[in-house]
Enzyme design. Structure first.
Site, short mmCIF file in Angstrom:
data_model
loop_
_atom_site.label_atom_id
_atom_site.label_comp_id
_atom_site.label_asym_id
_atom_site.label_seq_id
_atom_site.Cartn_x
_atom_site.Cartn_y
_atom_site.Cartn_z
CG ASP B 321 -1.95 -0.86 1.05
OD1 ASP B 321 -2.52 -0.80 -0.03
OD2 ASP B 321 -2.57 -1.55 2.03
CD GLU B 362 -2.83 16.99 4.10
OE1 GLU B 362 -3.28 17.12 5.46
OE2 GLU B 362 -3.00 15.76 3.72
CB SER B 391 -17.04 23.53 5.06
OG SER B 391 -17.14 23.99 4.02
CB THR B 394 -16.26 26.35 1.13
OG1 THR B 394 -15.70 25.83 2.13
CG2 THR B 394 -17.58 27.22 1.68
#
Lengths: 596, 706
Positions: B321, B362, B391, B394
């Site tokens: 993976d 990040e 969100s 947006t």
């Protein structure tokens, strides 16, 4: 040893190497693809053969069916041979009247045990002869009962060898070929054409081909000499090509009517090795990696040349006891004389004799152009050991290749683990059943040689006993001391290895030896062949594992050396204790001046 | 095993030294227990040695009772003794390998204590019962500080759990209902909060039970390769049995023919047999297998069978993976690329401001990168700002600060944001966005309401250090690595090339993963993979080696044939190496064992046949010339060979337990190296070895000098 002698050995090796690829290709074309230049002529014959046997040549067989067909065919032909031999007295082409009331005084009777031994011998491609052909066999027996087997027993070996190759080459299926198709095609497209051409060559060299009664001549001294005749040339080629080895005459290829010239000698040597050598190329080609085939050939060549070198060295050195008598051993006026010339033909000399002895025992041929019994102890050890290795240094037609492949399987299994993977050979994983079959093969050979030889060494039968008139078994040998033991060991090795040559000092034409040797031959042929067919049947079902850099490479020199070592350690060390009591101790005794 | 007990945590697993006093003690006792022929029958090679020992014992006692004395009896007694030692040494090797597992199992078992479970018998009605009466499907409630009574799935609640009893890792983990973190293991302890758990196994089949059984070797079965090797060894034993047994008739013939000497005696014959049959590998074979499983356990991996470890050595393709195995798992900001007319500092400043409240990895990496570029760290509360968190609607986050509106987000949303403000988007910026995407990165565009687009932040999947080298090693070993990722093909290709994997599967779904495994297997390759989710389970089961993460779901753990207690998928590579090492150790000792035979012939054959055909004047016959080691006498030679054969077993126990040293390299290189070590070594080492033992025997007066 002389350089002239080595040049002869090298010429032979080079000729052989040149033949490998073309003959290997012919085998693939004929057997796998059914193609041949002779198809227009022999195609109808092939189809007629299938109709005659009543088989569907297109139907592929699984290994059990294949084995049944092979065994049934061998059994029927063995019974046929037995019957023919027993009835030769009432059958035609018997000018000397063997097995009749008019038989000459020197004739040997065709007893039931001799007929059994001979039928087993020829069916198993052994061609051990407890008799002299010229004093026992009618022309019909020679041409039909015996020569028939010279063809088909070779074809059976080729068929069995091919199944194992198919086991490696094919993948994820169950069938390993069609037995009938394999033997018919081998006979028609491989054996027949080569025999035809080479027989003509031999006739040109002086080999006889006639149906005349024996010639009686008065010699210069006034003695009467009987010179046997017969259809020799036609049998001679298949004797070599089929790696049969049963001579028309007792003297075999030492007889000038069988093998008159150095050139005919070279051809005979080439005929012995050509098919087994070519089969290595066939193998490489069929598994789609010719390097694999060359690696197998290289291992065979190493063992072959080592054998020749040892044999030639000790024969060339001769017998120190003779030298001590003041006989000059170092003079080499005619190339090679000076060494041990006892039992050798002057027209071949030591190099050609040592080469022939090695070749004929590496391959399970058994034809001889010199008397192995007369070799120096270690010179004679080479033919003996060659046979005991399992007849896989070139070996028989097909049987040599499968013997070698079985050892390749064992080699990758023993040493291949050292690369950290479940062993693989040419893309097939070697697992439990494969190892089991390979071990059964090796075991069968050791069992037959050692047990029968052990029995013959100690079984004590009274003098005049029907089973063995000469008395206690160990008295049958012609020589005292360790040499007598070597003769017994050689006989059972030769029978088990389906070789057929002999340390001829032994008197083998007694019921005891005829029966035990016959059993050893059947054991060495079929008990060893069945595991091979089973192995092919298991391998053919496996997937092909693509090679990676993590795969044990089986085409390089490391593998070749390893294979040779495993053959020597597993194959030869088993017999080392027995050999010390035969040739080895005899050698030391000879150094000390004691001869047997 | 006491049934009324369950488990409490044990301290972190310690590494057990190779020869621990308690293990050795127990192994010594076990060596004698294993002399039982019924136990021995599983090992044909050692069985033959034991039968040989028994025969010589009977003969020795008979000779003793017959009143024999002197040097012959001394010789016979010693041979008998050393033959028994050979068997005992083999048993000792196996016992000591098992002992390490048993010691670990004992530690697990000792720490068991009665656990009570709070069984839910109705709505809000509970009953306290012993953990052992729990059945599959029961619901229990476990509060902070309590031990989870059995394996199960969390159906309600979130809690931190101490799993050190299983994993040895003391840092607590979070368990919660639903998703991939719902599995709990019996014997672990809830540290905070509470959990409602549905029991998923029957008693006696819990993870801990299986673990004890596995480390103890109770469920150990011979692996396919071990079986095949056993067949080979049994076959060789029979061949040598034939060779030695027929020596008696052959020597009888030789004695008759020479009129001298004696047929060989049983003690010499049995000695020769024991020396020739592959006792070294026969004695150590099962120890190697057990030690392999033990080595896997030392890496905190629980292998469900030895077969799985063996298969690991054969693996051709590793499916890894991407996230967590090849990359660190989180994308990190590596570069600020300002738009035309914007300075790098301005972009960094805006990016940092917008990320101050962003607690995602990040976001934090953007703050760190800005700091590295010389911006001081700012505190959240140091100015009046309104942070807008990300969100789904947006798809942007940012900050409103003194009228400045800073937003960061995916390029399409931010470009829309800028265009809505009536400002153009610089084509350079658009190009940068495409460039970053092509390199496999994630472009994050930053903009504000005054200057429009400020620039692009380059977020990158960071490949773990050293991965490229490891993949190169794997390639040298012939193993192909395939990266599995849900990313689009472009991103996947970029990361694949950076990490140096051979191939990748992008936009992977459980179905495509499964297809890939099937495809590889049809091509004859063996596949290994890791997984933790329920949707990984079918692939884990289909793979030849399926390494499930301990943090994973019950389904995944049941489907895999190994469980990594540390849940570190990179360890798949170690598993492969251990598998290879296991097979190599077997091969090396087999080769060594068989190669040994050559020297033993040269010791024993002259001893057996040295007297034959002797001339009256000389003491020895011609075959004494084969005594190339110049051993003192027939007795000392045979004794030396037998002692060497026995002692070499003990000497090689550490090698069998540790495994041969292994460095990743191509098969050809490995083969050459091991052949020189174990092939040539096996051929030559016995010569000086037997010679030395012969000297010692003579010095100690245990055999006549000649």
């Amino acid at each position: 040893m002389t350089s002239a002698g080595w040049v002869q050995i090298i010429i032979y090796s080079v000729c052989l190497l040149i033949l490998v690829k073309p003959v290997g290709l012919i085998i693939i074309q004929a057997l796998e693809r059914g193609k041949s230049l002779l198809l227009p002529v022999l195609g109808p014959v092939e189809r007629a053969c299938y109709r005659l046997i009543g088989v569907d040549s297109e139907r592929e067989m699984v290994w059990t069916e294949y084995a049944c067909a092979l065994l049934a065919f061998s059994l029927v032909s063995m019974v046929f041979t037995y019957a023919l031999l027993r009835l030769q007295g009432v059958l035609p082409l018997n000018p000397m009247g063997f097995s009749t009331s008019t038989a000459p005084a020197y004739a040997t009777a065709m007893t039931p045990d001799l007929a059994f031994n001979t039928a087993a011998s020829f069916t198993t491609n052994t061609n051990w002869q407890s008799y002299s052909g010229e004093s026992t066999m009618s022309y019909l027996s020679q041409m039909l009962a015996l020569a028939f087997h010279n063809w088909v027993s070779a074809a059976v070996g080729m068929a069995a060898g091919l199944t194992l190759v198919r086991g490696f080459a094919r993948r994820s299926i169950r069938s390993i070929g069609n037995f009938w198709r394999d033997i018919v095609r081998t006979t028609l497209y491989i054996l027949l054409p080569i025999s035809f051409v080479c027989a003509l060559f031999l006739v040109w060299q002086g080999v006889i081909q006639n149906f005349s009664p024996y010639t009686v001549v008065n010699t210069v001294e006034g003695a009467k000499q009987i010179i046997p005749q017969g259809p020799v040339a036609s049998q001679e080629v298949i004797k070599m090509l089929g790696i049969n080895g049963g001579g028309f005459f007792n003297a075999n290829s030492a007889h000038p009517f069988e093998n008159p010239t150095p050139l005919s000698n070279l051809l005979q040597l080439l005929l012995i090795f050509v098919l087994p050598a070519a089969l290595t190329y066939t193998f490489g080609r069929m598994v789609k990696d010719t390097r694999q085939g060359w690696a197998i050939l290289a291992a065979m060549f190493i063992l072959f040349l080592s054998g020749v070198a040892v044999c030639y060295y000790f024969e060339g050195r001769g017998n120190p006891a003779i030298a001590r008598q003041g006989v000059e051993m170092s003079v080499k006026s005619l190339g090679d004389s000076g060494g041990n010339m006892e039992g050798k033909e002057v027209r071949f000399g030591i190099a050609q004799s040592a080469l022939f002895a090695t070749v004929t025992t590496d391959a399970s041929c058994g034809a001889v152009n010199s008397m192995h019994d007369s070799f120096t102890p270690l010179g004679g050890l080479v033919p003996l050991l060659n046979i005991e290795l399992g007849e896989l240094v070139f070996g028989g037609v097909g049987s040599g290749l499968y013997g070698m492949l079985v050892f390749a399987v064992l080699t990758v299994f023993i040493a291949g683990l050292m690369v950290g993977r479940t062993p693989e050979y040419v893309g097939k994983k070697i697992e439990k059943t494969d190892v089991k079959m390979a071990m059964l093969f090796v075991l069968a050979g050791s069992f037959s040689i050692l047990i029968f030889a052990a029995l013959a060494s100690v079984v004590s039968l009274p003098l005049g006993c029907a089973a063995n008139p000469p008395g206690a078994v160990f008295n049958n040998v012609g020589n005292a001391g360790p040499h007598g033991f070597s003769e017994i060991l050689y006989a059972f090795s030769s029978a088990t290895g389906n070789n057929g040559s002999a340390f001829a000092g032994i008197a083998a034409n007694t019921p005891y030896y005829n029966v035990t040797l016959g059993l050893a031959m059947l054991f060495g042929r079929f008990v060893m062949m069945i595991p091979v067919l089973a192995l092919a049947g298991v391998l053919v079902q496996k997937k092909l594992v693509p090679p990676t850099s993590g795969t044990f490479p089986t085409h390089g020199w490391v593998f070749v050396v390893l294979l040779v070592c495993v053959i020597l350690i597993v194959g030869a060390l088993t017999f080392f204790p027995a050999l010390t009591l035969g040739p080895v101790v005899e050698h030391f005794l000879m150094q000390g001046g004691r001869l047997f | 095993m006491a049934d009324d007990l369950s488990l409490v945590p044990v301290p972190q697993r310690k590494k057990i030294p190779l020869f621990q006093r308690s293990i050795v003690k127990r192994a010594l006792v076990d060596s004698f227990v294993k002399l039982n022929p019924v136990v021995m029958a599983g090992n044909p090679v050692m069985m033959v040695v034991e039968i040989g020992s028994a025969v010589t014992t009977v003969l020795f006692i008979a000779h003793l009772l017959a009143g024999n004395t002197g040097k012959v009896l001394l010789f016979e007694g010693q041979i008998t003794l050393w033959l028994w030692f050979t068997v005992l040494f083999a048993n000792f090797a196996e016992s000591i390998a098992e002992g390490r597992g048993k010691a670990q199992a004992d530690t697990l078992r000792r720490s068991r204590k009665a656990t009570m479970a709070c069984l839910e018998v109705g709505k809000d009605r509970f009953e306290t019962v012993p953990a052992t009466v729990l059945k599959k499907g029961d619901i229990v409630r476990v509060a902070a500080g309590e031990v989870i009574p059995s394996d199960g799935d969390v159906v309600e609640g979130v809690a931190t759990v101490d799993e050190s009893a299983i994993t040895g890792e003391s840092a607590p983990v979070i368990r919660e209902s639903g998703g991939d973190r719902s599995a709990v293991t019996g014997g672990t302890t809830v540290l905070s909060d509470w959990l409602r758990i549905e029991i998923s196994v029957q008693q006696g089949e819990t993870f801990m039970d299986r673990m004890i059984a596995l480390v103890e070797g109770a469920t150990r079965q011979k692996t396919p390769n071990e079986i095949a090797l056993n067949i080979l060894l049994a076959g060789l034993t029979v061949i040598f049995l034939l060779a030695v047994a027929t020596l008696l008739p052959f020597s009888i013939y030789a004695v008759r023919a020479s009129g001298q000497g004696q047929p060989t005696d049983m003690f010499s014959l049995i000695s020769l047999l024991v020396c020739l049959i592959p006792t070294t590998i026969g004695a150590l074979l099962s120890a190697i297998g057990i030690a392999g499983m033990d080595r896997v356990l030392q890496h905190n991996i629980l292998a469900m069978s030895g077969k799985a470890i063996e298969a690991a050595g054969d693996v051709d393709t590793l499916l890894l993976d991407k996230t967590g195995t090849i990359t660190l798992g989180n994308r990190q900001a590596v570069e600020f690329i300002p738009a035309p007319g914007v300075s790098a500092k301005e972009l960094a400043d805006a990016a940092q401001l917008s990320s101050l409240a962003d607690e995602t990895p990040e976001g934090r990496s953007i703050v760190t990168l800005a700091k590295q570029q010389g911006l001081r760290e700012r505190q959240l509360g140091s100015f009046d700002a309104e942070f807008i968190s990300f969100s789904a609607l947006t798809r942007m986050s940012g900050v409103n600060l003194n009228g400045q509106v800073i937003r960061k987000g995916a390029s399409d949303v931010i470009f829309q944001f800028v265009r809505n403000l009536g400002m153009p988007v610089a084509p350079e910026t658009e190009k940068e966005v495409i460039r970053i995407a092509q390199k496999g990165g994630t472009p994050l565009v930053v903009a504000d309401n005054k200057r429009g687009t400020l620039g692009v932040v380059y977020l990158k999947d960071v490949v773990k250090g050293g991965m490229r080298e490891r993949f190169e090693q794997l390639r040298a070993m012939g193993i192909r690595t395939v990266m599995i990722t849900g990313d689009n093909p472009l991103t996947a290709a970029a990361i694949a090339s950076e990490a140096g994997v051979d191939d990748f599967l992008s936009e992977a779904t459980p179905e495509t993963k499964m297809q890939l495994i099937r495809k590889e297997q049809t091509g004859g390759r063996l596949v290994a993979m890791t997984g933790d989710g329920t949707n990984d389970a079918p692939a884990l089961a289909a793979a030849d080696v399926g390494l499930a993460m301990n943090t994973g779901t019950q389904a995944a753990k049941e489907a895999g044939n190994m469980i990594d207690l540390d849940s570190n998928p990179t360890k798949l590579i170690e598993v492969v190496q251990i598998g290879k090492q296991l097979l190599m150790t077997r091969g090396a000792l087999t080769t060594f064992s068989i190669a040994n035979d050559v020297a033993k012939y040269f010791a024993i054959l002259p001893a057996m046949f040295g007297a034959l055909y002797a001339m009256p004047a000389s003491q020895h016959g011609p075959l004494w010339a084969l005594n190339i080691m110049r051993l003192h006498s027939a007795h000392s030679a045979i004794l030396a060979a037998v002692i060497f054969n026995a002692v070499i077993i003990v000497a090689l126990i550490p090698l069998a337990l540790r495994g041969v040293s292994y460095r990743p390299m191509s098969a050809e290189a490995l083969l050459k190296r091991n052949l020189i070590f174990y092939g040539l070594g096996g051929l030559f080492i016995p010569f000086p070895g037997i010679w030395l033992i012969d000297q010692i025997i003579v010095v100690l007066g245990l055999a006549p000098v000649c």
